[in-house]
Motif scaffolding. Structure first.
Motif, mmCIF file in Angstrom:
data_model
loop_
_atom_site.group_PDB
_atom_site.id
_atom_site.type_symbol
_atom_site.label_atom_id
_atom_site.label_comp_id
_atom_site.label_asym_id
_atom_site.label_seq_id
_atom_site.Cartn_x
_atom_site.Cartn_y
_atom_site.Cartn_z
ATOM 1 N N HIS A 172 0.953 -1.273 -0.165
ATOM 2 C CA HIS A 172 -0.054 -0.018 0.133
ATOM 3 C C HIS A 172 0.939 1.075 0.033
ATOM 4 C CE1 HIS A 172 -3.298 -2.591 0.713
ATOM 5 N NE2 HIS A 172 -2.679 -3.321 1.761
ATOM 6 N N ALA A 173 1.247 1.731 -1.033
ATOM 7 C CA ALA A 173 1.732 2.941 -1.415
ATOM 8 C C ALA A 173 1.456 4.152 -0.552
ATOM 9 C CB ALA A 173 1.855 3.536 -2.830
ATOM 10 N N GLU A 174 0.429 4.164 0.001
ATOM 11 C CA GLU A 174 -0.033 5.461 1.016
ATOM 12 C C GLU A 174 0.628 5.348 2.442
ATOM 13 O OE1 GLU A 174 -3.038 2.048 1.221
ATOM 14 O OE2 GLU A 174 -2.304 3.330 -0.358
ATOM 15 N N GLN A 175 1.019 4.136 2.679
ATOM 16 C CA GLN A 175 1.738 3.755 3.821
ATOM 17 C C GLN A 175 3.317 4.229 4.013
ATOM 18 O OE1 GLN A 175 1.169 -0.399 4.348
ATOM 19 N NE2 GLN A 175 -0.144 -0.100 5.940
ATOM 20 N N TRP A 176 3.791 4.731 2.761
ATOM 21 C CA TRP A 176 4.916 5.190 2.651
ATOM 22 C C TRP A 176 5.092 6.710 3.172
ATOM 23 C CZ3 TRP A 176 7.880 9.312 0.813
ATOM 24 C CH2 TRP A 176 9.121 9.229 0.522
ATOM 25 N N PRO A 213 21.012 13.402 0.105
ATOM 26 C CA PRO A 213 20.193 14.632 -0.337
ATOM 27 C C PRO A 213 19.876 13.966 -1.948
ATOM 28 C CG PRO A 213 21.711 15.777 0.951
ATOM 29 C CD PRO A 213 22.104 14.301 0.984
ATOM 30 N N ALA A 214 20.713 13.218 -2.568
ATOM 31 C CA ALA A 214 20.642 12.819 -3.879
ATOM 32 C C ALA A 214 19.674 11.655 -4.005
ATOM 33 C CB ALA A 214 22.008 12.428 -4.495
ATOM 34 N N HIS A 215 19.679 10.642 -2.868
ATOM 35 C CA HIS A 215 18.745 9.756 -2.693
ATOM 36 C C HIS A 215 17.374 10.456 -2.604
ATOM 37 C CE1 HIS A 215 22.199 7.346 -0.958
ATOM 38 N NE2 HIS A 215 21.619 6.671 -2.007
ATOM 39 N N TRP A 216 17.391 11.508 -1.800
ATOM 40 C CA TRP A 216 15.797 11.960 -1.506
ATOM 41 C C TRP A 216 15.534 12.593 -2.731
ATOM 42 C CZ3 TRP A 216 12.947 10.015 1.893
ATOM 43 C CH2 TRP A 216 13.505 9.714 3.059
ATOM 44 N N GLN A 217 16.318 13.305 -3.734
ATOM 45 C CA GLN A 217 15.685 13.839 -4.801
ATOM 46 C C GLN A 217 15.310 12.671 -5.801
ATOM 47 O OE1 GLN A 217 18.938 15.734 -6.912
ATOM 48 N NE2 GLN A 217 17.487 17.139 -8.108
ATOM 49 N N VAL A 218 15.840 11.551 -5.927
ATOM 50 C CA VAL A 218 15.219 10.441 -6.596
ATOM 51 C C VAL A 218 14.153 9.912 -6.002
ATOM 52 C CG1 VAL A 218 15.732 8.249 -7.557
ATOM 53 C CG2 VAL A 218 17.554 9.744 -7.637
ATOM 54 N N LEU A 219 13.963 9.743 -4.783
ATOM 55 C CA LEU A 219 12.758 8.968 -4.230
ATOM 56 C C LEU A 219 11.314 10.210 -4.545
ATOM 57 C CD1 LEU A 219 14.175 7.818 -0.933
ATOM 58 C CD2 LEU A 219 13.299 6.507 -2.795
ATOM 59 N N GLU A 220 11.772 11.454 -4.297
ATOM 60 C CA GLU A 220 10.859 12.410 -4.446
ATOM 61 C C GLU A 220 10.131 12.630 -5.805
ATOM 62 O OE1 GLU A 220 9.053 13.706 -2.114
ATOM 63 O OE2 GLU A 220 10.418 13.134 -0.610
ATOM 64 N N LEU A 221 11.231 12.236 -7.033
ATOM 65 C CA LEU A 221 10.846 12.225 -8.295
ATOM 66 C C LEU A 221 9.968 11.207 -8.599
ATOM 67 C CD1 LEU A 221 14.088 13.588 -10.039
ATOM 68 C CD2 LEU A 221 11.858 14.300 -10.274
ATOM 69 N N LEU A 222 10.430 9.788 -7.876
ATOM 70 C CA LEU A 222 9.581 8.567 -8.108
ATOM 71 C C LEU A 222 8.345 8.584 -7.652
ATOM 72 C CD1 LEU A 222 12.537 5.920 -7.428
ATOM 73 C CD2 LEU A 222 11.007 6.246 -9.643
ATOM 74 N N ARG A 223 8.226 9.262 -6.299
ATOM 75 C CA ARG A 223 6.864 9.539 -5.796
ATOM 76 C C ARG A 223 6.026 10.122 -6.504
ATOM 77 N NH1 ARG A 223 4.811 6.193 -2.559
ATOM 78 N NH2 ARG A 223 3.627 7.927 -1.797
ATOM 79 N N SER A 224 6.410 11.303 -6.980
ATOM 80 C CA SER A 224 5.552 11.974 -8.140
ATOM 81 C C SER A 224 4.966 11.719 -8.966
ATOM 82 C CB SER A 224 6.438 13.652 -8.183
ATOM 83 O OG SER A 224 6.595 14.352 -7.100
ATOM 84 N N TYR A 225 5.805 10.709 -9.586
ATOM 85 C CA TYR A 225 5.747 9.874 -10.821
ATOM 86 C C TYR A 225 4.591 9.000 -10.771
ATOM 87 C CZ TYR A 225 6.515 6.864 -14.995
ATOM 88 O OH TYR A 225 6.395 5.918 -16.144
ATOM 89 N N CYS A 226 4.729 8.337 -9.441
ATOM 90 C CA CYS A 226 3.739 7.201 -9.101
ATOM 91 C C CYS A 226 2.327 7.822 -8.915
ATOM 92 C CB CYS A 226 4.302 6.155 -8.313
ATOM 93 S SG CYS A 226 5.526 5.270 -8.906
ATOM 94 N N GLU A 227 2.741 8.910 -7.967
ATOM 95 C CA GLU A 227 1.394 9.500 -7.312
ATOM 96 C C GLU A 227 0.471 10.101 -8.463
ATOM 97 O OE1 GLU A 227 2.670 12.191 -4.505
ATOM 98 O OE2 GLU A 227 2.734 10.982 -3.009
ATOM 99 N N ALA A 228 1.032 10.213 -9.924
ATOM 100 C CA ALA A 228 0.151 10.858 -11.031
ATOM 101 C C ALA A 228 -0.451 9.677 -11.549
ATOM 102 C CB ALA A 228 1.113 11.570 -12.062
ATOM 103 N N GLY A 229 -0.454 8.561 -11.033
ATOM 104 C CA GLY A 229 -1.191 7.317 -11.535
ATOM 105 C C GLY A 229 -0.279 6.485 -12.163
#
Length: 76
Positions: A19-23, A41-57
Protein backbone atom coordinates in the motif's frame (compact mmCIF):
# COMPACT_ATOMS: atom_id res chain seq x y z
CA UNK A 1 4.56 -7.86 6.92
CA UNK A 2 6.83 -5.30 8.48
CA UNK A 3 6.38 -3.90 11.98
CA UNK A 4 7.62 -0.34 12.14
CA UNK A 5 6.93 2.50 14.57
CA UNK A 6 4.02 0.67 16.18
CA UNK A 7 2.25 -0.09 12.92
CA UNK A 8 2.22 -3.06 10.61
CA UNK A 9 3.02 -2.52 6.96
CA UNK A 10 2.06 -5.14 4.40
CA UNK A 11 4.95 -6.01 2.10
CA UNK A 12 5.52 -8.32 -0.84
CA UNK A 13 7.88 -11.29 -0.63
CA UNK A 14 10.60 -8.96 -2.00
CA UNK A 15 9.97 -6.41 0.77
CA UNK A 16 8.09 -3.78 -1.27
CA UNK A 17 5.16 -1.97 0.32
CA UNK A 18 1.79 -3.24 -0.88
CA UNK A 19 0.00 0.00 0.00
CA UNK A 20 1.86 3.04 -1.33
CA UNK A 21 -0.06 5.36 1.00
CA UNK A 22 1.83 3.81 3.92
CA UNK A 23 5.09 5.26 2.64
CA UNK A 24 6.59 8.30 4.30
CA UNK A 25 10.09 9.59 4.99
CA UNK A 26 10.39 7.68 8.27
CA UNK A 27 9.51 4.41 6.51
CA UNK A 28 12.07 5.13 3.79
CA UNK A 29 14.75 5.92 6.38
CA UNK A 30 14.00 2.75 8.38
CA UNK A 31 14.05 0.56 5.27
CA UNK A 32 17.31 2.14 4.11
CA UNK A 33 18.87 1.64 7.53
CA UNK A 34 17.78 -2.01 7.53
CA UNK A 35 19.75 -2.41 4.28
CA UNK A 36 22.79 -0.53 5.60
CA UNK A 37 22.13 2.64 3.59
CA UNK A 38 22.33 6.26 4.65
CA UNK A 39 19.98 8.34 2.49
CA UNK A 40 21.74 11.40 1.09
CA UNK A 41 20.12 14.48 -0.46
CA UNK A 42 20.70 12.86 -3.89
CA UNK A 43 18.74 9.77 -2.76
CA UNK A 44 15.89 11.97 -1.58
CA UNK A 45 15.82 13.79 -4.90
CA UNK A 46 15.36 10.48 -6.74
CA UNK A 47 12.81 9.24 -4.22
CA UNK A 48 10.74 12.41 -4.50
CA UNK A 49 10.77 12.27 -8.30
CA UNK A 50 9.63 8.65 -8.20
CA UNK A 51 6.91 9.44 -5.67
CA UNK A 52 5.59 12.25 -7.86
CA UNK A 53 5.65 9.99 -10.92
CA UNK A 54 3.72 7.21 -9.18
CA UNK A 55 1.30 9.58 -7.44
CA UNK A 56 0.35 10.88 -10.91
CA UNK A 57 -1.17 7.46 -11.56
CA UNK A 58 1.80 5.79 -13.21
CA UNK A 59 3.09 2.31 -12.43
CA UNK A 60 6.63 2.18 -11.05
CA UNK A 61 8.99 2.69 -14.01
CA UNK A 62 11.28 0.11 -15.55
CA UNK A 63 15.00 0.88 -15.34
CA UNK A 64 14.95 2.37 -18.86
CA UNK A 65 11.95 4.54 -17.99
CA UNK A 66 13.60 5.56 -14.72
CA UNK A 67 16.70 6.81 -16.52
CA UNK A 68 14.49 8.77 -18.92
CA UNK A 69 12.52 10.22 -16.02
CA UNK A 70 15.60 11.27 -14.06
CA UNK A 71 17.78 12.59 -16.89
CA UNK A 72 15.92 15.93 -17.35
CA UNK A 73 16.13 16.59 -13.60
CA UNK A 74 19.59 15.28 -12.80
CA UNK A 75 21.43 15.42 -16.11
CA UNK A 76 23.71 12.78 -17.55
Amino acid sequence: MLALFGRTLETTSEGFLVHAEQWDRSVAEALAEAHGLDLTPAHWQVLELLRSYCEAGNEPPSMRQLVGLLKPHLGE
